[in-house]
Each structure stands twice: as structure tokens, then as C-alpha cells.
Write a protein that holds these residues in place. Structure first.
Motif, PDB file in Angstrom:
ATOM      1  N   LEU A  47      11.958  10.735 -12.005  1.00 49.77           N
ATOM      2  CA  LEU A  47      12.384   9.353 -11.724  1.00 49.77           C
ATOM      3  C   LEU A  47      12.685   8.585 -13.004  1.00 49.77           C
ATOM      4  CD1 LEU A  47       9.895   8.284  -8.881  1.00 49.77           C
ATOM      5  CD2 LEU A  47      12.368   8.481  -8.640  1.00 49.77           C
ATOM      6  N   LEU A  48      11.822   8.756 -14.010  1.00 49.20           N
ATOM      7  CA  LEU A  48      12.029   8.022 -15.269  1.00 49.20           C
ATOM      8  C   LEU A  48      13.312   8.470 -15.955  1.00 49.20           C
ATOM      9  CD1 LEU A  48       8.375   7.865 -16.676  1.00 49.20           C
ATOM     10  CD2 LEU A  48       9.696   5.997 -15.661  1.00 49.20           C
ATOM     11  N   ASN A  49      13.580   9.783 -15.904  1.00 54.68           N
ATOM     12  CA  ASN A  49      14.837  10.286 -16.470  1.00 54.68           C
ATOM     13  C   ASN A  49      16.039   9.651 -15.767  1.00 54.68           C
ATOM     14  OD1 ASN A  49      14.672  12.238 -18.638  1.00 54.68           O
ATOM     15  ND2 ASN A  49      13.448  13.492 -17.258  1.00 54.68           N
ATOM     16  N   LEU A  50      15.996   9.585 -14.440  1.00 56.86           N
ATOM     17  CA  LEU A  50      17.104   8.990 -13.688  1.00 56.86           C
ATOM     18  C   LEU A  50      17.218   7.494 -13.970  1.00 56.86           C
ATOM     19  CD1 LEU A  50      16.715  10.699 -10.183  1.00 56.86           C
ATOM     20  CD2 LEU A  50      18.394  11.264 -11.958  1.00 56.86           C
ATOM     21  N   ALA A  51      16.063   6.831 -14.081  1.00 59.79           N
ATOM     22  CA  ALA A  51      16.058   5.374 -14.285  1.00 59.79           C
ATOM     23  C   ALA A  51      16.605   4.974 -15.655  1.00 59.79           C
ATOM     24  CB  ALA A  51      14.647   4.821 -14.096  1.00 59.79           C
ATOM     25  N   GLU A  52      16.649   5.935 -16.584  1.00 59.33           N
ATOM     26  CA  GLU A  52      17.283   5.653 -17.889  1.00 59.33           C
ATOM     27  C   GLU A  52      18.785   5.447 -17.713  1.00 59.33           C
ATOM     28  OE1 GLU A  52      16.176   5.440 -21.024  1.00 59.33           O
ATOM     29  OE2 GLU A  52      14.052   5.749 -20.619  1.00 59.33           O
ATOM     30  N   ALA A  61       0.847  -1.193   0.000  1.00 62.42           N
ATOM     31  CA  ALA A  61       0.000   0.000   0.000  1.00 62.42           C
ATOM     32  C   ALA A  61       0.878   1.237   0.000  1.00 62.42           C
ATOM     33  CB  ALA A  61      -0.886  -0.026   1.241  1.00 62.42           C
ATOM     34  N   GLY A  62       0.738   2.039  -1.038  1.00 61.99           N
ATOM     35  CA  GLY A  62       1.502   3.289  -1.076  1.00 61.99           C
ATOM     36  C   GLY A  62       2.944   3.049  -1.471  1.00 61.99           C
ATOM     37  N   THR A  63       3.398   3.812  -2.443  1.00 63.27           N
ATOM     38  CA  THR A  63       4.786   3.721  -2.889  1.00 63.27           C
ATOM     39  C   THR A  63       5.676   4.414  -1.859  1.00 63.27           C
ATOM     40  OG1 THR A  63       3.951   3.847  -5.134  1.00 63.27           O
ATOM     41  CG2 THR A  63       6.277   4.291  -4.850  1.00 63.27           C
ATOM     42  N   LYS A  64       6.858   3.835  -1.601  1.00 66.07           N
ATOM     43  CA  LYS A  64       7.788   4.470  -0.657  1.00 66.07           C
ATOM     44  C   LYS A  64       8.665   5.436  -1.443  1.00 66.07           C
ATOM     45  CE  LYS A  64       7.671   0.378   2.286  1.00 66.07           C
ATOM     46  NZ  LYS A  64       6.772  -0.419   1.407  1.00 66.07           N
ATOM     47  N   GLU A  65       8.194   6.690  -1.533  1.00 66.18           N
ATOM     48  CA  GLU A  65       8.880   7.669  -2.391  1.00 66.18           C
ATOM     49  C   GLU A  65      10.318   7.929  -1.967  1.00 66.18           C
ATOM     50  OE1 GLU A  65       4.559   8.315  -3.073  1.00 66.18           O
ATOM     51  OE2 GLU A  65       5.776   8.107  -1.265  1.00 66.18           O
ATOM     52  N   SER A  66      10.547   8.035  -0.651  1.00 67.14           N
ATOM     53  CA  SER A  66      11.903   8.419  -0.229  1.00 67.14           C
ATOM     54  C   SER A  66      12.916   7.335  -0.600  1.00 67.14           C
ATOM     55  CB  SER A  66      11.950   8.709   1.267  1.00 67.14           C
ATOM     56  OG  SER A  66      11.728   7.529   1.994  1.00 67.14           O
ATOM     57  N   LEU A  67      12.479   6.082  -0.616  1.00 71.46           N
ATOM     58  CA  LEU A  67      13.363   4.981  -1.011  1.00 71.46           C
ATOM     59  C   LEU A  67      13.652   5.044  -2.511  1.00 71.46           C
ATOM     60  CD1 LEU A  67      14.870   2.337  -0.856  1.00 71.46           C
ATOM     61  CD2 LEU A  67      12.740   1.146  -0.378  1.00 71.46           C
ATOM     62  N   LEU A  68      12.642   5.310  -3.316  1.00 70.14           N
ATOM     63  CA  LEU A  68      12.857   5.452  -4.768  1.00 70.14           C
ATOM     64  C   LEU A  68      13.829   6.594  -5.052  1.00 70.14           C
ATOM     65  CD1 LEU A  68       9.304   5.072  -6.386  1.00 70.14           C
ATOM     66  CD2 LEU A  68      11.221   3.468  -6.495  1.00 70.14           C
ATOM     67  N   ILE A  69      13.637   7.707  -4.327  1.00 73.04           N
ATOM     68  CA  ILE A  69      14.509   8.870  -4.534  1.00 73.04           C
ATOM     69  C   ILE A  69      15.955   8.499  -4.212  1.00 73.04           C
ATOM     70  CG2 ILE A  69      15.100  11.178  -3.652  1.00 73.04           C
ATOM     71  CD1 ILE A  69      12.035  11.631  -3.256  1.00 73.04           C
ATOM     72  N   GLU A  70      16.155   7.849  -3.067  1.00 74.92           N
ATOM     73  CA  GLU A  70      17.525   7.485  -2.682  1.00 74.92           C
ATOM     74  C   GLU A  70      18.156   6.540  -3.710  1.00 74.92           C
ATOM     75  OE1 GLU A  70      19.527   4.330   0.142  1.00 74.92           O
ATOM     76  OE2 GLU A  70      18.216   5.630   1.311  1.00 74.92           O
ATOM     77  N   LEU A  71      17.407   5.521  -4.125  1.00 73.01           N
ATOM     78  CA  LEU A  71      17.958   4.530  -5.052  1.00 73.01           C
ATOM     79  C   LEU A  71      18.345   5.159  -6.382  1.00 73.01           C
ATOM     80  CD1 LEU A  71      15.650   1.401  -4.599  1.00 73.01           C
ATOM     81  CD2 LEU A  71      18.087   1.554  -4.053  1.00 73.01           C
ATOM     82  N   LEU A  72      17.529   6.072  -6.889  1.00 71.51           N
ATOM     83  CA  LEU A  72      17.797   6.594  -8.233  1.00 71.51           C
ATOM     84  C   LEU A  72      18.692   7.841  -8.232  1.00 71.51           C
ATOM     85  CD1 LEU A  72      14.347   5.779  -9.823  1.00 71.51           C
ATOM     86  CD2 LEU A  72      16.530   4.715 -10.362  1.00 71.51           C
ATOM     87  N   ALA A  73      18.695   8.595  -7.126  1.00 69.20           N
ATOM     88  CA  ALA A  73      19.531   9.805  -7.113  1.00 69.20           C
ATOM     89  C   ALA A  73      20.977   9.504  -6.718  1.00 69.20           C
ATOM     90  CB  ALA A  73      18.944  10.858  -6.161  1.00 69.20           C
ATOM     91  N   SER A  74      21.195   8.438  -5.934  1.00 67.60           N
ATOM     92  CA  SER A  74      22.546   8.220  -5.400  1.00 67.60           C
ATOM     93  C   SER A  74      23.340   7.170  -6.177  1.00 67.60           C
ATOM     94  CB  SER A  74      22.466   7.796  -3.927  1.00 67.60           C
ATOM     95  OG  SER A  74      21.910   6.489  -3.817  1.00 67.60           O
ATOM     96  N   ARG A  75      22.725   6.560  -7.195  1.00 63.26           N
ATOM     97  CA  ARG A  75      23.423   5.498  -7.933  1.00 63.26           C
ATOM     98  C   ARG A  75      24.016   6.036  -9.242  1.00 63.26           C
ATOM     99  NH1 ARG A  75      22.407   3.635  -3.377  1.00 63.26           N
ATOM    100  NH2 ARG A  75      21.626   1.542  -2.975  1.00 63.26           N
ATOM    101  N   SER A  76      25.130   5.453  -9.643  1.00 65.49           N
ATOM    102  CA  SER A  76      25.771   5.827 -10.909  1.00 65.49           C
ATOM    103  C   SER A  76      24.992   5.203 -12.072  1.00 65.49           C
ATOM    104  CB  SER A  76      27.208   5.304 -10.940  1.00 65.49           C
ATOM    105  OG  SER A  76      27.187   3.884 -10.914  1.00 65.49           O
ATOM    106  N   ASN A  77      25.265   5.675 -13.293  1.00 67.67           N
ATOM    107  CA  ASN A  77      24.646   5.074 -14.483  1.00 67.67           C
ATOM    108  C   ASN A  77      24.829   3.557 -14.485  1.00 67.67           C
ATOM    109  OD1 ASN A  77      24.015   7.589 -15.457  1.00 67.67           O
ATOM    110  ND2 ASN A  77      25.562   7.618 -17.071  1.00 67.67           N
ATOM    111  N   TYR A  78      26.056   3.139 -14.163  1.00 67.58           N
ATOM    112  CA  TYR A  78      26.381   1.710 -14.180  1.00 67.58           C
ATOM    113  C   TYR A  78      25.501   0.953 -13.173  1.00 67.58           C
ATOM    114  CZ  TYR A  78      28.890  -2.598 -13.118  1.00 67.58           C
ATOM    115  OH  TYR A  78      29.192  -3.915 -12.881  1.00 67.58           O
ATOM    116  N   GLN A  79      25.359   1.503 -11.975  1.00 65.15           N
ATOM    117  CA  GLN A  79      24.557   0.830 -10.941  1.00 65.15           C
ATOM    118  C   GLN A  79      23.082   0.778 -11.330  1.00 65.15           C
ATOM    119  OE1 GLN A  79      25.992   3.462  -7.764  1.00 65.15           O
ATOM    120  NE2 GLN A  79      26.575   1.657  -6.600  1.00 65.15           N
ATOM    121  N   ILE A  80      22.605   1.862 -11.956  1.00 68.62           N
ATOM    122  CA  ILE A  80      21.190   1.905 -12.361  1.00 68.62           C
ATOM    123  C   ILE A  80      20.927   0.873 -13.454  1.00 68.62           C
ATOM    124  CG2 ILE A  80      19.471   3.330 -13.574  1.00 68.62           C
ATOM    125  CD1 ILE A  80      20.486   5.689 -11.832  1.00 68.62           C
ATOM    126  N   LYS A  81      21.862   0.767 -14.408  1.00 60.61           N
ATOM    127  CA  LYS A  81      21.677  -0.208 -15.478  1.00 60.61           C
ATOM    128  C   LYS A  81      21.711  -1.638 -14.893  1.00 60.61           C
ATOM    129  CE  LYS A  81      23.297  -1.757 -19.974  1.00 60.61           C
ATOM    130  NZ  LYS A  81      22.978  -3.152 -19.594  1.00 60.61           N
TER     131      LYS A  81
END
Length: 340
Positions: free
Chosen positions: A172-177, A122-142
Motif C-alpha cells: 500500500l505504501l509503495n502504491l501511495a507514493e 473499528a477495523g480498517t476497510k482493506e478492500s476499499l484501500l486496495i481499490e483506491l490505491l490499485a485502480s488510480r493513476s499516479n496523478y489521481q493518487i498525488k
């Protein structure tokens, strides 16, 4: 109110965890003279004896690199016919179980499981998504996207789309690319031009043009953005972070501020996340486990240094006072005592 985040003086020279893929600043190193079969046998004894010997689990799993832990898992499976993960889950419990399982999970799979946790229930955990996508390098995201596909058979970006909306979704989608420019060259004229675009899209305008912020912050290189932050301050008299905080609200504000902080210093951003996870009401163990385990071979030394600068006490002593039992022992073993 001035904060550590307003100080741009040393920014242009400092290394960035978003681009440096080195293990030199980790607290956990490869063990020399490593013998996976011996470690697997020790773990088996510790688990199968009467009462688990937690000290053995901590000594072995908290002091091997993740690559070595994968070899231990394989040796354990080969020698016992059982999975180490299953045996740990059957024999330990609570936060201690969670940290041991995190330690034996490959990094990309661990990020992928955290991502799954952020979007399910129930409910997306926004702060976790933000941390995962803002603090990871391109390589880690891929690597996280690949692991997600292998784990679920689905595309991470498609699943993300169904969970979030609006400008927050766009960011988020831009970062997830995982397509941030990785060049280390700085074009000062372009930084000045970007600073002007951001100023005119925010502070200078009635209503904010969010798309300009999203585009520039998600795509420019770290080096380029750092120069842009310096130019922005000299143009507007405020830091870009202050402007975002004045102009925006909610999840969009949270994610753009997180990106700006990570461009300046991923370790300082994660030190803040750790502090919040322990100093709020009740400790958020999942955040503590995720950051300590996932950064243990990357930049945990730097996170410890930033923590001390930001909060005036050591990360080690905060963990010591805010956690307990074998969970605390495991965290402290990974954290390392130097410069408590």
C-alpha cells in the motif's frame, strides 16, 4: 478454472485507464450552453418548494461534468448565502443524499474522504484501500494525497502506516507514493528477466519472496508489466495471477491480484467490484456510488462493456433490479442507457 483474467492475447495493444487521462470513455460529458446561475436557481426551487423535486436534482446534477457542478455550487452559495451541500444534506436522505453529495464533491476530495472512511472506525476497510490505491493513476493518487493534507492537516502516508502492517502495508505504501513508471516503452529483455525473478521468488521456491513481487508490481510501467505477464505465462505455464493465488493469502494476495487485474484492465476490475457490491448479500451502496460517480467521466463506458462480457447482462439492468427509488434513478441517469 480459466477466467477472463487468463486471456493475455489482446493485452499489449489495449489502452489503460492507469495511463490514459482522457474523458472520451465517460458517460457524463460537459453540458453545452451551460449556465451555472440558471442551474443553481432551478436547484434552489427544487429544494425550497413544498416537497423536494427530486427529478430536477437528478436531471441537473447527473448530467453536468464535475467541473460544471463546482460552478453550480459556487453560484448557489453566491445567490443564497448557503452551501448546496448543506441544503442537499438537509433535504434528501439515505443513499440518494449520498450520491448527490458525491456528485458535487471534487474528485480528489471524494477519493480523500473515501480513504478517510477506510481507515477510521473499528477495523480498517482493506478492500476499499486496495481499490483506491490499485485502480488510480499516479496523478489521481498525488491529488488524493494533496486533498488529504488540505482536509486533515496530516500526511496520508503517515496515517496509512498506523493502520496496516507487514507486506500488505509495504505494498500500500509503495502504491501511495504514486511513483509507478509511466513510460510506454517496453523492454522485452527486462520483462523476461522480471518474469524469471517472479517465478524464482514464488512458484520455484520453497516459501515465497514477497518483496520481489511487491517491488516489480508497484513500480514498473503498465506497458512493461503487461509484457512481463505474457513472459511469465510462457515461462511458468501459469498466469501470474494464478501463481499469486497459489502462493499467497489474505490481504497481500488480495492487493497483488488487484494490481495485476488493474494492469490488465481497470474497467474489468471495477466491473467485478460493482458486481460483488450488488450480488452479495445486500447491496453495498457505498461501493456502487464510489465507482459509478468517480468513473463517470473517465471510463464508465468501458466498465459497462466489461461488465457485459464478464457477467452476460448489462450493468444498467443489474442496477435496475438491485436498487430502488430516486437512488436508482440517479445511478441509471449517470450510467446511461446505450447498449442496456
Amino acid at each position: 478454472m480459466s477466467s477472463v483474467w487468463d486471456d493475455l492475447d489482446l493485452l499489449l495493444e489495449s489502452p489503460s485507464s492507469l495511463t490514459v487521462n482522457s474523458t472520451a470513455r465517460g458517460t457524463v460529458k460537459e453540458k453545452t450552453g451551460f449556465k451555472p446561475d440558471e442551474d443553481a436557481a432551478e436547484l434552489r426551487k427544487a429544494i425550497e418548494g413544498i416537497g423536494t423535486t427530486e427529478k430536477t436534482l437528478i436531471d441537473i446534477l447527473c448530467q453536468r461534468s464535475n467541473a460544471q457542478r463546482q460552478l453550480i455550487c459556487k453560484a448557489y452559495q453566491d445567490n443564497t448565502g448557503r452551501s448546496l451541500c448543506d441544503d442537499l444534506e438537509g433535504d434528501t436522505h439515505g443513499d440518494f443524499e449520498d450520491i448527490l453529495v458525491a456528485l458535487i464533491t471534487p474528485p480528489a476530495k471524494f477519493d480523500c474522504l473515501e480513504f478517510k472512511r477506510a481507515i477510521k472506525g473499528a477495523g480498517t476497510k482493506e478492500s476499499l484501500l486496495i481499490e483506491l490505491l490499485a485502480s488510480r493513476s499516479n496523478y489521481q493518487i498525488k491529488a488524493m494525497r494533496d486533498a488529504y493534507l488540505a482536509e486533515t492537516g496530516r500526511n496520508l502516508i503517515d496515517d496509512l502506516k498506523s493502520e496496516v502492517s507487514g507486506d500488505f502495508e509495504k505494498t500500500l505504501l509503495n502504491l501511495a507514493e504514486g511513483k509507478r513508471d509511466e513510460s510506454t516503452n517496453v523492454d522485452v529483455a527486462k520483462a523476461k528477466a522480471d518474469a524469471k525473478i517472479l517465478y524464482e521468488a514464488g512458484e520455484k521456491k520453497w516459501g515465497t519472496d514477497e518483496s520481489k513481487f511487491i517491488d516489480i508490481l508497484c513500480h514498473r510501467s503498465v506497458a512493461q508489466l503487461r509484457q512481463t505477464l505474457v513472459e511469465y505465462k510462457s515461462l511458468s505455464g501459469r498466469t501470474l495471477q494464478e501463481s499469486i493465488e497459489r502462493e499467497m493469502s489474505g490481504c497481500l494476495e488480495d492487493i497483488l491480484v488487484a494490481i495485476v487485474k488493474c494492469v490488465k484492465s481497470v474497467p474489468a476490475y471495477l466491473a467485478e467490484r460493482l458486481h460483488k457490491s450488488m450480488k452479495g448479500t445486500g447491496t453495498t451502496e457505498s461501493t456502487l456510488i464510489r465507482i459509478i460517480v468517480s468513473r463517470s467521466e473517465l471510463d464508465l463506458q468501458d466498465i459497462k462493456a466489461e461488465y457485459k462480457k464478464l457477467f452476460g447482462c448489462s450493468l444498467y439492468s443489474t442496477i435496475e433490479s438491485e436498487t430502488s427509488g430516486d437512488f436508482r434513478k440517479a445511478l441509471l441517469k449517470i450510467c446511461g442507457e446505450d447498449g442496456k
